[in-house]
Design an enzyme around this catalytic site. Sequence first.
Site, PDB file in Angstrom:
ATOM      1  N   LYS A  45       7.404  79.626  27.237  1.00  0.00           N
ATOM      2  CA  LYS A  45       6.264  80.304  26.628  1.00  0.00           C
ATOM      3  C   LYS A  45       5.002  79.651  27.194  1.00  0.00           C
ATOM      4  O   LYS A  45       4.984  78.451  27.478  1.00  0.00           O
ATOM      5  CB  LYS A  45       6.317  80.126  25.097  1.00  0.00           C
ATOM      6  CG  LYS A  45       5.115  80.698  24.347  1.00  0.00           C
ATOM      7  CD  LYS A  45       4.992  82.195  24.474  1.00  0.00           C
ATOM      8  CE  LYS A  45       3.683  82.729  23.868  1.00  0.00           C
ATOM      9  NZ  LYS A  45       3.457  84.149  24.182  1.00  0.00           N
ATOM     10  N   SER A  70       0.817  91.723  20.275  1.00  0.00           N
ATOM     11  CA  SER A  70      -0.425  90.959  20.314  1.00  0.00           C
ATOM     12  C   SER A  70      -0.122  89.608  19.689  1.00  0.00           C
ATOM     13  O   SER A  70      -0.537  89.309  18.566  1.00  0.00           O
ATOM     14  CB  SER A  70      -1.549  91.669  19.561  1.00  0.00           C
ATOM     15  OG  SER A  70      -2.733  90.903  19.689  1.00  0.00           O
ATOM     16  N   CYS A 131      -3.330  86.927  29.804  1.00  0.00           N
ATOM     17  CA  CYS A 131      -2.997  87.256  28.410  1.00  0.00           C
ATOM     18  C   CYS A 131      -4.082  88.162  27.813  1.00  0.00           C
ATOM     19  O   CYS A 131      -5.248  87.796  27.798  1.00  0.00           O
ATOM     20  CB  CYS A 131      -2.842  85.993  27.560  1.00  0.00           C
ATOM     21  SG  CYS A 131      -2.475  86.434  25.844  1.00  0.00           S
ATOM     22  N   SER A 195       1.769  92.449  30.522  1.00  0.00           N
ATOM     23  CA  SER A 195       1.738  93.754  29.837  1.00  0.00           C
ATOM     24  C   SER A 195       0.465  94.511  30.217  1.00  0.00           C
ATOM     25  O   SER A 195      -0.527  93.911  30.650  1.00  0.00           O
ATOM     26  CB  SER A 195       1.775  93.528  28.323  1.00  0.00           C
ATOM     27  OG  SER A 195       0.697  92.712  27.925  1.00  0.00           O
ATOM     28  N   GLY A 248       8.141  93.991  34.706  1.00  0.00           N
ATOM     29  CA  GLY A 248       7.631  95.212  34.079  1.00  0.00           C
ATOM     30  C   GLY A 248       8.602  96.365  34.188  1.00  0.00           C
ATOM     31  O   GLY A 248       8.879  96.839  35.287  1.00  0.00           O
TER      32      GLY A 248
HETATM   33  C1  SIN Z   1       0.796  86.576  23.921  1.00  0.00           C
HETATM   34  O1  SIN Z   1       1.168  85.460  23.512  1.00  0.00           O
HETATM   35  O2  SIN Z   1      -0.154  87.172  23.387  1.00  0.00           O
HETATM   36  C2  SIN Z   1       1.517  87.241  25.032  1.00  0.00           C
HETATM   37  C3  SIN Z   1       1.460  86.458  26.281  1.00  0.00           C
HETATM   38  C4  SIN Z   1       0.728  87.127  27.372  1.00  0.00           C
HETATM   39  O3  SIN Z   1       0.533  88.355  27.354  1.00  0.00           O
HETATM   40  O4  SIN Z   1       0.357  86.451  28.327  1.00  0.00           O
END
Ligand code: SIN
Length: 310
Positions: A45, A70, A131, A195, A248
């Site tokens: 993460k 989100s 992000c 995303s 993706g």
């Molecule tokens: C997030 O933690 O909001 C998603 C991670 C990302 O889109 O980089």
Amino acid sequence: MASTKIHIGKFNFENCFMNAAGVYCFDREELEKILNSEAGTFVTKTATLSPRDGNPTPRYQDVPLGSINSMGLPNLGFDYYLEYLLELQKTHPDRTFFFSLVGMSPEDTHTLLKRVQESEFNGLVELNLSCPNVPGKPQIAYDLETTEKLLTEIFSYFKKPLGIKLPPYFDMVHFDQAAAVFNKFPLTFINCVNSIGNGLILDDETVLIKPKDGFGGIGGEYVKPTALANVHAFYKRLNPSIQIIGTGGVLTGRDAFEHILCGASMVQIGTTLHKEGPEAFKRITEELKAIMDEKGYKTIEDFRGKLKYL
Ligand code: SIN
């Protein structure tokens, strides 16, 4: 049978598939499930300097054609992931892992990368410049001036292998401009794409997630054409030394095959992994190998980037 082995920079991986940052990578327990799956490696993460709770829930929702999230970078903090990665370097010296990270400010990002540089970490860093979900913080890589400044500063002290996770771009001129910036730096890889930021998905009259009045990053089937376009646009524009990770819309071996045809070396899986769990790696790997066998391709390099035009 066909082989899905691949290398990124000097590192070899038994399989070209891995998780996308954000899915099955929050803590040791989740990362261990990827470690013990068919995946070639994992990415953590995205770690920030201090642990973060992220955005209010509900903040992730699967839908028939993909997902909306989100999350807001919830994570256990830089030290947690670094400690685990250093431990794995001892217990699994033959394997290489990806460390996703970003600061909440450029200063934080430098602090994180300087600490990686000084540490014993010997894997790959994936710097998250994309992000879309932290309120008040723009997606860094949409601002190419800021990105160039950040990378200039980073490569003055950072000497370990580093790649960047990118948001999708949607304009040919932006592909040209972004590639011109990335080509100035000794990047090991880019990852296309995060995303599609700030979409809205409704259930009857109501949004699906709580943060930002329902706006969130879109993943899954919705994203594949955009992801393939980004992988291929950068494949055609980047120095060959900068490899591409395709992310993706990978639901099947066929989707992965298309990412690789467009130029991807490794392929990350997010929404499908969230929906199916780590068993997805075995199924998708088998499906890709079956396509390769049928077409007579023995290795990824036999067809990587060899997309045909009309
Ligand atoms: C997030 O933690 O909001 C998603 C991670 C990302 O889109 O980089």
